[in-house]
Motif scaffolding. Structure first.
Motif, PDB file in Angstrom:
ATOM      1  N   ALA A  60     -31.756  27.235  36.298  1.00 28.98           N
ATOM      2  CA  ALA A  60     -30.650  26.341  35.937  1.00 28.98           C
ATOM      3  C   ALA A  60     -30.845  24.960  36.558  1.00 28.98           C
ATOM      4  O   ALA A  60     -30.588  23.929  35.924  1.00 28.98           O
ATOM      5  CB  ALA A  60     -29.321  26.947  36.374  1.00 28.98           C
ATOM      6  N   ALA A  61     -31.287  24.927  37.809  1.00 33.57           N
ATOM      7  CA  ALA A  61     -31.518  23.636  38.469  1.00 33.57           C
ATOM      8  C   ALA A  61     -32.611  22.840  37.757  1.00 33.57           C
ATOM      9  O   ALA A  61     -32.515  21.617  37.585  1.00 33.57           O
ATOM     10  CB  ALA A  61     -31.889  23.871  39.940  1.00 33.57           C
ATOM     11  N   GLU A  62     -33.662  23.555  37.322  1.00 35.68           N
ATOM     12  CA  GLU A  62     -34.753  22.876  36.600  1.00 35.68           C
ATOM     13  C   GLU A  62     -34.246  22.302  35.269  1.00 35.68           C
ATOM     14  O   GLU A  62     -34.581  21.169  34.900  1.00 35.68           O
ATOM     15  CB  GLU A  62     -35.879  23.877  36.353  1.00 35.68           C
ATOM     16  CG  GLU A  62     -37.052  23.281  35.592  1.00 35.68           C
ATOM     17  CD  GLU A  62     -38.108  24.329  35.282  1.00 35.68           C
ATOM     18  OE1 GLU A  62     -39.006  24.017  34.460  1.00 35.68           O
ATOM     19  OE2 GLU A  62     -38.043  25.441  35.837  1.00 35.68           O
ATOM     20  N   VAL A  63     -33.416  23.090  34.585  1.00 34.93           N
ATOM     21  CA  VAL A  63     -32.882  22.607  33.309  1.00 34.93           C
ATOM     22  C   VAL A  63     -31.955  21.414  33.522  1.00 34.93           C
ATOM     23  O   VAL A  63     -31.938  20.459  32.735  1.00 34.93           O
ATOM     24  CB  VAL A  63     -32.164  23.754  32.573  1.00 34.93           C
ATOM     25  CG1 VAL A  63     -31.483  23.241  31.302  1.00 34.93           C
ATOM     26  CG2 VAL A  63     -33.147  24.866  32.225  1.00 34.93           C
ATOM     27  N   LEU A  64     -31.163  21.445  34.599  1.00 33.51           N
ATOM     28  CA  LEU A  64     -30.277  20.314  34.898  1.00 33.51           C
ATOM     29  C   LEU A  64     -31.080  19.049  35.193  1.00 33.51           C
ATOM     30  O   LEU A  64     -30.659  17.931  34.822  1.00 33.51           O
ATOM     31  CB  LEU A  64     -29.372  20.662  36.078  1.00 33.51           C
ATOM     32  CG  LEU A  64     -28.226  21.641  35.776  1.00 33.51           C
ATOM     33  CD1 LEU A  64     -27.502  22.013  37.061  1.00 33.51           C
ATOM     34  CD2 LEU A  64     -27.248  21.026  34.778  1.00 33.51           C
ATOM     35  N   ASP A  65     -32.213  19.196  35.875  1.00 30.98           N
ATOM     36  CA  ASP A  65     -33.058  18.021  36.118  1.00 30.98           C
ATOM     37  C   ASP A  65     -33.558  17.423  34.807  1.00 30.98           C
ATOM     38  O   ASP A  65     -33.579  16.192  34.630  1.00 30.98           O
ATOM     39  CB  ASP A  65     -34.251  18.413  36.995  1.00 30.98           C
ATOM     40  CG  ASP A  65     -33.837  18.721  38.435  1.00 30.98           C
ATOM     41  OD1 ASP A  65     -32.752  18.243  38.839  1.00 30.98           O
ATOM     42  OD2 ASP A  65     -34.593  19.421  39.137  1.00 30.98           O
ATOM     43  N   GLY A 109     -26.083  23.254  27.951  1.00 31.59           N
ATOM     44  CA  GLY A 109     -25.713  24.604  27.531  1.00 31.59           C
ATOM     45  C   GLY A 109     -26.676  25.647  28.079  1.00 31.59           C
ATOM     46  O   GLY A 109     -26.251  26.724  28.542  1.00 31.59           O
ATOM     47  N   ALA A 110     -27.984  25.346  28.061  1.00 34.76           N
ATOM     48  CA  ALA A 110     -28.968  26.282  28.604  1.00 34.76           C
ATOM     49  C   ALA A 110     -28.786  26.458  30.104  1.00 34.76           C
ATOM     50  O   ALA A 110     -28.909  27.575  30.642  1.00 34.76           O
ATOM     51  CB  ALA A 110     -30.375  25.785  28.291  1.00 34.76           C
ATOM     52  N   ALA A 111     -28.461  25.359  30.789  1.00 30.31           N
ATOM     53  CA  ALA A 111     -28.246  25.458  32.242  1.00 30.31           C
ATOM     54  C   ALA A 111     -27.012  26.294  32.555  1.00 30.31           C
ATOM     55  O   ALA A 111     -26.999  27.082  33.510  1.00 30.31           O
ATOM     56  CB  ALA A 111     -28.112  24.057  32.834  1.00 30.31           C
TER      57      ALA A 111
END
Length: 409
Positions: free
Chosen positions: A256-261, A243-245
């Protein structure tokens, strides 16, 4: 012919082991029998009644030793109820009467058979080796055993060696029969009386059914707790991170990429937790490598050097193998955490339709089911399969866990 000879050697060695074990229990039975006779003679003059309960407990102890010995060799013997406290009831108890007959029979016949069974191979070895040391003895001293004639040289010594071959042939031919005859009083007299066998079996099955239900409930709680505290929390974290991403995707693609990782790492951790839970239900290694391979894997991962001996031809039922695996896993965990042992030994063998498992360590001993060391869980698993669990752990060690399970097909 080679296979036949190997089988005969194995049968003879097993018979010798049975006879030696029976010799030990027969000495105990003879001592108990002589004690009982002394108490009976004391009762005739009025001074033995006070020690009759102690004598009956000694008889029960000797009988239980033989029950344990025969059970290790595949003869299923139900353990009796406690000796009645009331003297009159105890003397009328069919268990007590049969055990008194057992100590009288096994203490005499069993002792004779055990002594003869042990002396035959010893005489064979002594005679066969005589040509190697006869020259150290004076000729008029004769030979070993009953040989009293003069030994004048190697030809006479070789005759003694041929007698050793005869002793060995007698041991091979009659050893198994003597072992069966020695075990016969225990199998006949220590079995439940005909009128109580059914009721004891019903009570035993009722108890094991209750243990199975308890074990099932405990296992469900463990799985639920593992899913709730592990995989579920990580999956919630994955949902939050996704959700945050999604919210950061339009404003800050790098963020967003960092959160997805981080979400991917959380998802991988959740999968690892789920694999752990699945392995706790039925370890895949049992299907892949069988019981022997699975136990060797447990020993390799143990923090204490561990030796594994497995003699289980074929496969047992999956539930039996899983129970044996969990018993060894929990026992080795206890060894590594609590025992202070330097070495441990795991032994598993199949005898007829029974699986016998033992875990022994040379640690400090003093293991107790009531101290939360996992031993109670082991007992619960074993009793759920209508098995037997015995813990021996005197202070100072060693600690031995004996488990017996019925091998399903």
């Amino acid at each position: 012919m080679r296979q036949y000879l190997r089988d005969r050697v194995r049968i003879s060695v097993d018979a010798l082991e049975h006879l030696v074990g029976g010799l030990g229990t027969s000495i105990l039975a003879l001592a108990t029998f002589l004690l009982s006779v002394g108490v009976m003679l004391g009762c005739l003059v009025g001074i033995g009644l006070a020690v009759v309960p102690s004598a009956l407990k000694a008889v029960r102890s000797a009988a239980d030793r033989e029950r344990a010995r025969l059970s290790r060799w595949g003869f299923e013997l139900t353990m009796p109820p406690p000796v009645p406290a009331d003297l009159r009831s105890a003397l009328r108890d069919p268990w007590v009467r049969r055990e008194c007959a057992f100590v009288a029979t096994h203490g005499t016949l069993g002792l004779v058979l055990g002594t003869v069974g042990l002396s035959l191979p010893l005489s064979a070895v002594q005679n066969l080796l005589f040509p190697l040391y006869f020259w150290l003895l004076p000729p008029e001293a004769g030979g070993p055993g009953f040989v009293s004639w003069r030994i004048d040289g190697l030809p006479d010594a070789l005759v003694i060696a041929l007698m050793g071959v005869g002793w060995l042939a007698l041991a091979v031919a009659f050893g198994p029969r003597m072992a069966r005859l020695q075990a016969l009083p225990g199998r006949r007299l220590l079995a439940p009386p005909p009128d109580v066998d059914t009721s004891l079996r019903i009570a035993e099955l009722t108890a094991t059914r209750a243990a199975a239900l308890d074990a099932h409930a405990v296992e469900l709680r463990r799985i639920e707790r593992s899913l709730h505290d592990g995989a579920q929390n990580r999956l919630v974290a994955v949902t939050v991170l996704l959700g945050a991403a999604r919210r950061a995707l339009a404003r800050d693609p790098a963020r967003a990429a960092e959160v997805l990782d981080r979400a991917q790492d959380a998802a991988e951790s959740a999968l690892a937790e789920l694999r752990t839970v699945v392995r706790g239900i039925l370890p895949p290694v049992l299907d892949d490598r069988g019981l022997a391979g699975a136990l060797h894997g447990l020993a390799a991962g143990c923090g204490v050097p561990c030796t594994v001996q497995v003699d289980v031809p074929g496969r047992c039922a999956a539930s039996v193998e899983a129970t044996a695996y969990f018993v060894v896993a929990e026992a080795l965990t206890n060894v590594a955490r609590h025992s202070g042992a330097r070495t441990a030994t795991v032994s598993v063998r199949r005898s007829a339709d029974r699986l016998h498992l033992s875990v022994t360590d040379d640690g400090r001993g003093g293991a107790d089911e009531g101290r939360g060391s996992g031993i109670r869980g082991i007992r619960r698993r074993v009793e759920a399969h209508d098995g037997r669990f015995t813990l021996t752990s005197p202070p100072g060690g060693p600690t031995t866990i004996l488990v017996e399970l019925a091998c399903g097909s």
